[in-house]
Design a protein around this motif. Structure first.
Motif, PDB file in Angstrom:
ATOM      1  N   GLU A  67       0.830  -1.196   0.000  1.00 17.89           N
ATOM      2  CA  GLU A  67       0.000   0.000   0.000  1.00 17.89           C
ATOM      3  C   GLU A  67       0.867   1.250   0.000  1.00 17.89           C
ATOM      4  O   GLU A  67       0.583   2.228  -0.700  1.00 17.89           O
ATOM      5  CB  GLU A  67      -0.940   0.005   1.213  1.00 17.89           C
ATOM      6  N   LEU A  68       1.944   1.227   0.767  1.00 21.38           N
ATOM      7  CA  LEU A  68       2.850   2.372   0.844  1.00 21.38           C
ATOM      8  C   LEU A  68       3.457   2.683  -0.521  1.00 21.38           C
ATOM      9  O   LEU A  68       3.451   3.837  -0.976  1.00 21.38           O
ATOM     10  CB  LEU A  68       3.954   2.095   1.869  1.00 21.38           C
ATOM     11  N   VAL A  69       3.958   1.676  -1.180  1.00 21.22           N
ATOM     12  CA  VAL A  69       4.578   1.881  -2.492  1.00 21.22           C
ATOM     13  C   VAL A  69       3.546   2.387  -3.494  1.00 21.22           C
ATOM     14  O   VAL A  69       3.834   3.299  -4.284  1.00 21.22           O
ATOM     15  CB  VAL A  69       5.270   0.591  -2.987  1.00 21.22           C
ATOM     16  N   SER A  70       2.337   1.844  -3.466  1.00 17.54           N
ATOM     17  CA  SER A  70       1.323   2.298  -4.431  1.00 17.54           C
ATOM     18  C   SER A  70       0.978   3.766  -4.223  1.00 17.54           C
ATOM     19  O   SER A  70       0.804   4.505  -5.187  1.00 17.54           O
ATOM     20  CB  SER A  70       0.075   1.417  -4.386  1.00 17.54           C
ATOM     21  N   VAL A  71       0.918   4.230  -2.981  1.00 18.65           N
ATOM     22  CA  VAL A  71       0.608   5.637  -2.719  1.00 18.65           C
ATOM     23  C   VAL A  71       1.788   6.533  -3.104  1.00 18.65           C
ATOM     24  O   VAL A  71       1.609   7.567  -3.739  1.00 18.65           O
ATOM     25  CB  VAL A  71       0.207   5.845  -1.239  1.00 18.65           C
ATOM     26  N   LEU A  72       2.998   6.130  -2.754  1.00 20.09           N
ATOM     27  CA  LEU A  72       4.169   6.929  -3.111  1.00 20.09           C
ATOM     28  C   LEU A  72       4.345   7.024  -4.623  1.00 20.09           C
ATOM     29  O   LEU A  72       4.752   8.060  -5.155  1.00 20.09           O
ATOM     30  CB  LEU A  72       5.434   6.345  -2.474  1.00 20.09           C
ATOM     31  N   PHE A  73       4.025   5.951  -5.320  1.00 21.91           N
ATOM     32  CA  PHE A  73       4.192   5.872  -6.775  1.00 21.91           C
ATOM     33  C   PHE A  73       3.056   6.591  -7.508  1.00 21.91           C
ATOM     34  O   PHE A  73       3.183   6.923  -8.678  1.00 21.91           O
ATOM     35  CB  PHE A  73       4.248   4.392  -7.182  1.00 21.91           C
ATOM     36  N   SER A  74       1.971   6.858  -6.820  1.00 23.08           N
ATOM     37  CA  SER A  74       0.811   7.490  -7.449  1.00 23.08           C
ATOM     38  C   SER A  74       1.104   8.945  -7.799  1.00 23.08           C
ATOM     39  O   SER A  74       2.097   9.535  -7.366  1.00 23.08           O
ATOM     40  CB  SER A  74      -0.390   7.437  -6.500  1.00 23.08           C
ATOM     41  N   ALA A  75       0.200   9.539  -8.558  1.00 22.76           N
ATOM     42  CA  ALA A  75       0.330  10.941  -8.952  1.00 22.76           C
ATOM     43  C   ALA A  75       0.305  11.879  -7.750  1.00 22.76           C
ATOM     44  O   ALA A  75       0.803  12.999  -7.819  1.00 22.76           O
ATOM     45  CB  ALA A  75      -0.777  11.306  -9.933  1.00 22.76           C
ATOM     46  N   ALA A  76      -0.242  11.437  -6.625  1.00 21.92           N
ATOM     47  CA  ALA A  76      -0.319  12.288  -5.434  1.00 21.92           C
ATOM     48  C   ALA A  76       1.077  12.692  -4.948  1.00 21.92           C
ATOM     49  O   ALA A  76       1.274  13.809  -4.482  1.00 21.92           O
ATOM     50  CB  ALA A  76      -1.085  11.577  -4.325  1.00 21.92           C
ATOM     51  N   TYR A  77       2.048  11.770  -5.045  1.00 18.01           N
ATOM     52  CA  TYR A  77       3.408  12.069  -4.587  1.00 18.01           C
ATOM     53  C   TYR A  77       4.433  11.932  -5.705  1.00 18.01           C
ATOM     54  O   TYR A  77       5.514  12.504  -5.607  1.00 18.01           O
ATOM     55  CB  TYR A  77       3.776  11.201  -3.376  1.00 18.01           C
ATOM     56  N   GLY A  78       4.135  11.156  -6.713  1.00 17.79           N
ATOM     57  CA  GLY A  78       4.931  11.121  -7.923  1.00 17.79           C
ATOM     58  C   GLY A  78       6.333  10.560  -7.824  1.00 17.79           C
ATOM     59  O   GLY A  78       7.197  10.927  -8.623  1.00 17.79           O
ATOM     60  N   LEU A  79       6.573   9.675  -6.868  1.00 21.25           N
ATOM     61  CA  LEU A  79       7.895   9.065  -6.831  1.00 21.25           C
ATOM     62  C   LEU A  79       8.028   8.097  -8.005  1.00 21.25           C
ATOM     63  O   LEU A  79       7.078   7.410  -8.369  1.00 21.25           O
ATOM     64  CB  LEU A  79       8.136   8.330  -5.508  1.00 21.25           C
ATOM     65  N   THR A  80       9.195   8.048  -8.573  1.00 17.21           N
ATOM     66  CA  THR A  80       9.459   7.141  -9.688  1.00 17.21           C
ATOM     67  C   THR A  80       9.986   5.817  -9.146  1.00 17.21           C
ATOM     68  O   THR A  80      10.384   5.724  -7.979  1.00 17.21           O
ATOM     69  CB  THR A  80      10.519   7.739 -10.636  1.00 17.21           C
ATOM     70  N   ALA A  81      10.033   4.834 -10.023  1.00 17.08           N
ATOM     71  CA  ALA A  81      10.592   3.534  -9.629  1.00 17.08           C
ATOM     72  C   ALA A  81      12.054   3.704  -9.208  1.00 17.08           C
ATOM     73  O   ALA A  81      12.505   3.093  -8.229  1.00 17.08           O
ATOM     74  CB  ALA A  81      10.468   2.538 -10.777  1.00 17.08           C
ATOM     75  N   GLU A  82      12.787   4.560  -9.911  1.00 14.56           N
ATOM     76  CA  GLU A  82      14.191   4.794  -9.575  1.00 14.56           C
ATOM     77  C   GLU A  82      14.315   5.406  -8.175  1.00 14.56           C
ATOM     78  O   GLU A  82      15.218   5.056  -7.407  1.00 14.56           O
ATOM     79  CB  GLU A  82      14.850   5.715 -10.612  1.00 14.56           C
ATOM     80  N   GLU A  83      13.413   6.335  -7.843  1.00 11.36           N
ATOM     81  CA  GLU A  83      13.465   6.955  -6.514  1.00 11.36           C
ATOM     82  C   GLU A  83      13.131   5.941  -5.425  1.00 11.36           C
ATOM     83  O   GLU A  83      13.748   5.941  -4.359  1.00 11.36           O
ATOM     84  CB  GLU A  83      12.493   8.136  -6.444  1.00 11.36           C
ATOM     85  N   LEU A  84      12.177   5.079  -5.687  1.00 13.56           N
ATOM     86  CA  LEU A  84      11.814   4.056  -4.705  1.00 13.56           C
ATOM     87  C   LEU A  84      12.988   3.112  -4.450  1.00 13.56           C
ATOM     88  O   LEU A  84      13.250   2.721  -3.311  1.00 13.56           O
ATOM     89  CB  LEU A  84      10.577   3.287  -5.160  1.00 13.56           C
ATOM     90  N   VAL A  85      13.711   2.782  -5.512  1.00  4.62           N
ATOM     91  CA  VAL A  85      14.888   1.918  -5.364  1.00  4.62           C
ATOM     92  C   VAL A  85      15.968   2.651  -4.568  1.00  4.62           C
ATOM     93  O   VAL A  85      16.618   2.070  -3.694  1.00  4.62           O
ATOM     94  CB  VAL A  85      15.427   1.486  -6.748  1.00  4.62           C
ATOM     95  N   LYS A  86      16.134   3.924  -4.833  1.00  3.69           N
ATOM     96  CA  LYS A  86      17.136   4.737  -4.127  1.00  3.69           C
ATOM     97  C   LYS A  86      16.838   4.800  -2.626  1.00  3.69           C
ATOM     98  O   LYS A  86      17.750   4.768  -1.801  1.00  3.69           O
ATOM     99  CB  LYS A  86      17.155   6.144  -4.734  1.00  3.69           C
ATOM    100  N   ILE A  87      15.572   4.863  -2.267  1.00  8.46           N
ATOM    101  CA  ILE A  87      15.152   4.959  -0.869  1.00  8.46           C
ATOM    102  C   ILE A  87      15.348   3.633  -0.132  1.00  8.46           C
ATOM    103  O   ILE A  87      15.690   3.613   1.043  1.00  8.46           O
ATOM    104  CB  ILE A  87      13.653   5.341  -0.790  1.00  8.46           C
TER     105      ILE A  87
END
Length: 181
Positions: A67-87
């Motif tokens: 659920e966390l990844v889906s919300v962060l990846f959504s347009a609401a916060y706009g994190l990219t796959a690369e940013e998620l990997v970086k985190i």
């Protein structure tokens, strides 16, 4: 004979019983083709409602990675796959812990701070027993979820789905059990 133009109501697409009807419906809607299906898609199976449901689950318990990844990846916060990997920190059991301790001076950190601030505020609202309908309405407004969904294919239907969910949230308020989710 008088001939008329072909209209969408003149066309039928037959699919096998096991066919992924929602996938076909989404693709047709993406191209502006109206769709009516006999197999109803549950309100709670739609992208926009699942996204809000994920948000509510995170507010209740942020240690839910999917659920966390889906919300962060959504347009609401706009994190990219690369940013998620970086985190991501492989030493952390939960992705939320990686998110919470990410401390760089970059655009990713700014997005994360906004997300963490939002979750903290919404959690506080839920602890103060703000009615669920009011909380959902606040999330729509502050995250831009409602406006973003209007931009997707089938945007009008997506907005109606979110309106229906908001109505259900206000109905829930009348039978509140004290739990957020």
């Amino acid at each position: 004979k008088i001939r008329r133009r072909i209209e969408p109501r003149d066309i039928v697409i037959l699919l096998r019983k096991r066919a992924p009807i929602p996938v076909f419906a989404d693709i047709l809607q993406k191209y502006g083709i109206p769709v009516i299906t006999e197999q109803s898609i549950s309100l709670f199976e739609t992208l926009e409602v699942q996204l809000l449901t994920s948000y509510l689950k995170i507010i209740d318990n942020p240690l839910q990675d999917t659920e966390l990844v889906s919300v962060l990846f959504s347009a609401a916060y706009g994190l990219t796959a690369e940013e998620l990997v970086k985190i991501y920190d492989k030493n952390e059991r939960y992705f939320y812990n990686s998110v919470a301790k990410y401390n760089a001076d970059d655009e990713t950190a700014a997005k994360i701070r906004r997300f963490l601030d939002d979750v903290k505020r919404y959690k506080y609202m839920s602890k103060q027993l703000v009615p669920l309908g009011e909380l959902v309405e606040t999330i729509y407004r502050e995250t831009g979820l409602y406006a973003c969904m209007a931009l997707f294919s089938g945007g009008e239907q997506r907005k109606r789905n979110l309106d229906t969910l908001l109505g259900l949230a206000f109905e829930y308020d009348s039978i509140d059990t004290g739990d957020l989710y």
